[in-house]
Design a protein around this motif. Structure first.
Motif, PDB file in Angstrom:
ATOM      1  N   TRP A   4       0.847  -1.189   0.000  1.00  0.00           N
ATOM      2  CA  TRP A   4       0.000   0.000   0.000  1.00  0.00           C
ATOM      3  C   TRP A   4       0.884   1.241   0.000  1.00  0.00           C
ATOM      4  CZ3 TRP A   4      -4.632   1.374  -1.217  1.00  0.00           C
ATOM      5  CH2 TRP A   4      -5.689   0.475  -1.124  1.00  0.00           C
ATOM      6  N   SER A   6       0.561   5.639  -0.315  1.00  0.00           N
ATOM      7  CA  SER A   6      -0.395   6.744  -0.287  1.00  0.00           C
ATOM      8  C   SER A   6       0.314   8.041  -0.662  1.00  0.00           C
ATOM      9  CB  SER A   6      -1.010   6.888   1.110  1.00  0.00           C
ATOM     10  OG  SER A   6      -1.924   7.960   1.140  1.00  0.00           O
ATOM     11  N   LYS A  28      -0.574  -1.571  -4.593  1.00  0.00           N
ATOM     12  CA  LYS A  28      -1.857  -0.918  -4.327  1.00  0.00           C
ATOM     13  C   LYS A  28      -1.542   0.507  -3.898  1.00  0.00           C
ATOM     14  CE  LYS A  28      -4.721  -4.888  -3.026  1.00  0.00           C
ATOM     15  NZ  LYS A  28      -5.551  -5.494  -1.941  1.00  0.00           N
ATOM     16  N   GLU A  30      -2.984   4.673  -3.127  1.00  0.00           N
ATOM     17  CA  GLU A  30      -4.067   5.626  -2.860  1.00  0.00           C
ATOM     18  C   GLU A  30      -3.587   7.014  -3.237  1.00  0.00           C
ATOM     19  OE1 GLU A  30      -6.654   7.482   0.849  1.00  0.00           O
ATOM     20  OE2 GLU A  30      -5.921   5.423   0.983  1.00  0.00           O
ATOM     21  N   SER A  32      -4.623  11.055  -3.234  1.00  0.00           N
ATOM     22  CA  SER A  32      -5.541  11.989  -2.584  1.00  0.00           C
ATOM     23  C   SER A  32      -5.161  13.419  -2.915  1.00  0.00           C
ATOM     24  CB  SER A  32      -5.518  11.810  -1.059  1.00  0.00           C
ATOM     25  OG  SER A  32      -5.993  10.530  -0.702  1.00  0.00           O
ATOM     26  N   HIS A  58     -14.330   8.708  -7.023  1.00  0.00           N
ATOM     27  CA  HIS A  58     -13.494   8.759  -5.827  1.00  0.00           C
ATOM     28  C   HIS A  58     -14.287   8.139  -4.677  1.00  0.00           C
ATOM     29  CE1 HIS A  58     -15.664  12.648  -6.098  1.00  0.00           C
ATOM     30  NE2 HIS A  58     -15.819  12.509  -4.788  1.00  0.00           N
ATOM     31  N   ASN A  60     -12.742   7.671  -1.235  1.00  0.00           N
ATOM     32  CA  ASN A  60     -12.341   8.196   0.076  1.00  0.00           C
ATOM     33  C   ASN A  60     -12.469   9.705   0.049  1.00  0.00           C
ATOM     34  OD1 ASN A  60     -11.690   5.613   0.849  1.00  0.00           O
ATOM     35  ND2 ASN A  60      -9.515   5.821   0.316  1.00  0.00           N
ATOM     36  N   GLY A  67     -10.047  11.099  -2.505  1.00  0.00           N
ATOM     37  CA  GLY A  67      -9.033  10.153  -2.943  1.00  0.00           C
ATOM     38  C   GLY A  67      -9.597   8.991  -3.729  1.00  0.00           C
ATOM     39  N   ILE A  68      -8.675   8.293  -4.400  1.00  0.00           N
ATOM     40  CA  ILE A  68      -9.027   7.067  -5.115  1.00  0.00           C
ATOM     41  C   ILE A  68      -8.016   5.989  -4.744  1.00  0.00           C
ATOM     42  CG2 ILE A  68     -10.130   8.201  -7.089  1.00  0.00           C
ATOM     43  CD1 ILE A  68      -7.510   7.857  -8.621  1.00  0.00           C
ATOM     44  N   GLN A  69      -8.431   4.747  -4.827  1.00  0.00           N
ATOM     45  CA  GLN A  69      -7.548   3.611  -4.566  1.00  0.00           C
ATOM     46  C   GLN A  69      -7.404   2.795  -5.840  1.00  0.00           C
ATOM     47  OE1 GLN A  69      -9.097   1.458  -1.213  1.00  0.00           O
ATOM     48  NE2 GLN A  69      -8.479   3.017   0.277  1.00  0.00           N
ATOM     49  N   THR A  71      -5.243  -0.586  -7.816  1.00  0.00           N
ATOM     50  CA  THR A  71      -4.339  -1.727  -7.799  1.00  0.00           C
ATOM     51  C   THR A  71      -3.589  -1.711  -9.126  1.00  0.00           C
ATOM     52  OG1 THR A  71      -5.798  -3.037  -6.392  1.00  0.00           O
ATOM     53  CG2 THR A  71      -4.133  -4.230  -7.645  1.00  0.00           C
TER      54      THR A  71
END
Length: 265
Positions: A4, A6, A28, A30, A32, A58, A60, A67-69, A71
């Motif tokens: 992860w 960010s 993965k 994130e 923002s 989006h 989050n 934000g977007i997540q 993979t």
């Protein structure tokens, strides 16, 4: 195993911010964007996330951040992701997801005919799966395989993050553009290098120019001295001639005087 990551980019005084994010392997992530504290009171009318020209949702969000997540497990997930916040003012943030860049060399590598040259490429923060070298032949890039041309190319693979291409017995034809290509899990990246081949006469040119200037200077000095000596000799000859003429004139005048005295007696 996916990791992860960010990344948060605040909307400061600039209305448009761009950030490069280098990814060597699947992950993965994130992304923002958020308003700076001084803009936190702004009434938000719309927030849009896009990948290229395609709108994405989006998931989050807070009152001042969105934000977007993702993979990112394949090359097609790379690209530019844009967050646009519209209110009293409009802010936008662009995240450029791309494979790591390769550090080549801006200035040409210079060597001489008959010598060897070493070209170096480096991937500083990410380890490639493999390296490949190419040489340019017109508009075509030809892969270099050191196993097929042992007497010409040697590729050093001792360090996974660095690659060396050694070119032996250089000729003028070896000059030109070379490329090093690093293969990562998410794609490939290339570095560009240029090789310039000089003749052995090139470093001698300044010396030969100096020698030529010295020879010309010595020749001029010699000619000047020769001319000066001839001029001095001519002056001496003229002086001697004048003295002889003067003596002749004086002798002639003396004879004439004696004859006149005899006639008077």
């Amino acid at each position: 195993m996916l990791r992860w990551l960010s990344f948060v980019v605040p909307g400061e005084s600039d209305v448009h911010v761009e950030k490069n994010i280098f990814l060597g392997s699947a992950v993965k992530i994130e992304l923002s964007c958020r308003l700076a504290d001084k803009h936190s009171h702004m009434k938000i009318l719309q927030v849009t996330w896009k990948k290229g020209n395609e709108t994405i949702k989006h998931i989050n969000k807070t009152e001042i951040s969105w934000g977007i997540q993702l993979t990112v497990s394949e090359n097609r997930k790379l690209g530019s992701y844009t967050c646009t916040v519209t209110g009293e003012k409009e802010f936008s943030v662009v995240f450029h997801l791309q494979v790591p860049q390769i550090a080549g060399r801006e200035k040409p590598v210079v060597s001489y005919k008959g010598d060897s040259a070493i070209l170096i490429c480096e991937s500083r923060s990410y380890t490639p799966i493999a390296w490949t070298w190419y040489m340019t032949n017109g508009s075509e890039q030809i892969a270099i395989n050191d196993s097929l041309m042992l007497d010409k190319y040697v590729i050093d693979k001792a360090d996974a993050n660095v690659t060396h291409l050694k070119i032996l017995k250089l000729t003028e034809e070896d000059g030109g553009t070379y490329w090093c290509e690093a293969a990562f899990e998410l794609g490939k990246s290339k570095g560009k290098l240029k090789l310039k081949i000089l003749s052995l006469m090139v470093p001698l040119k300044p010396f030969l120019a100096i020698v030529a200037e010295v020879v010309i200077l010595i020749t001029l000095i010699f000619v000047f001295e020769l001319y000066s000596k001839k001029k001095e000799k001519r002056a001496e000859d003229e002086k001697e001639f004048d003295q002889i003429e003067q003596l002749k004139s004086e002798e002639s005048n003396g004879v004439e005087s004696n004859s006149a005295r005899h006639r008077k007696v």
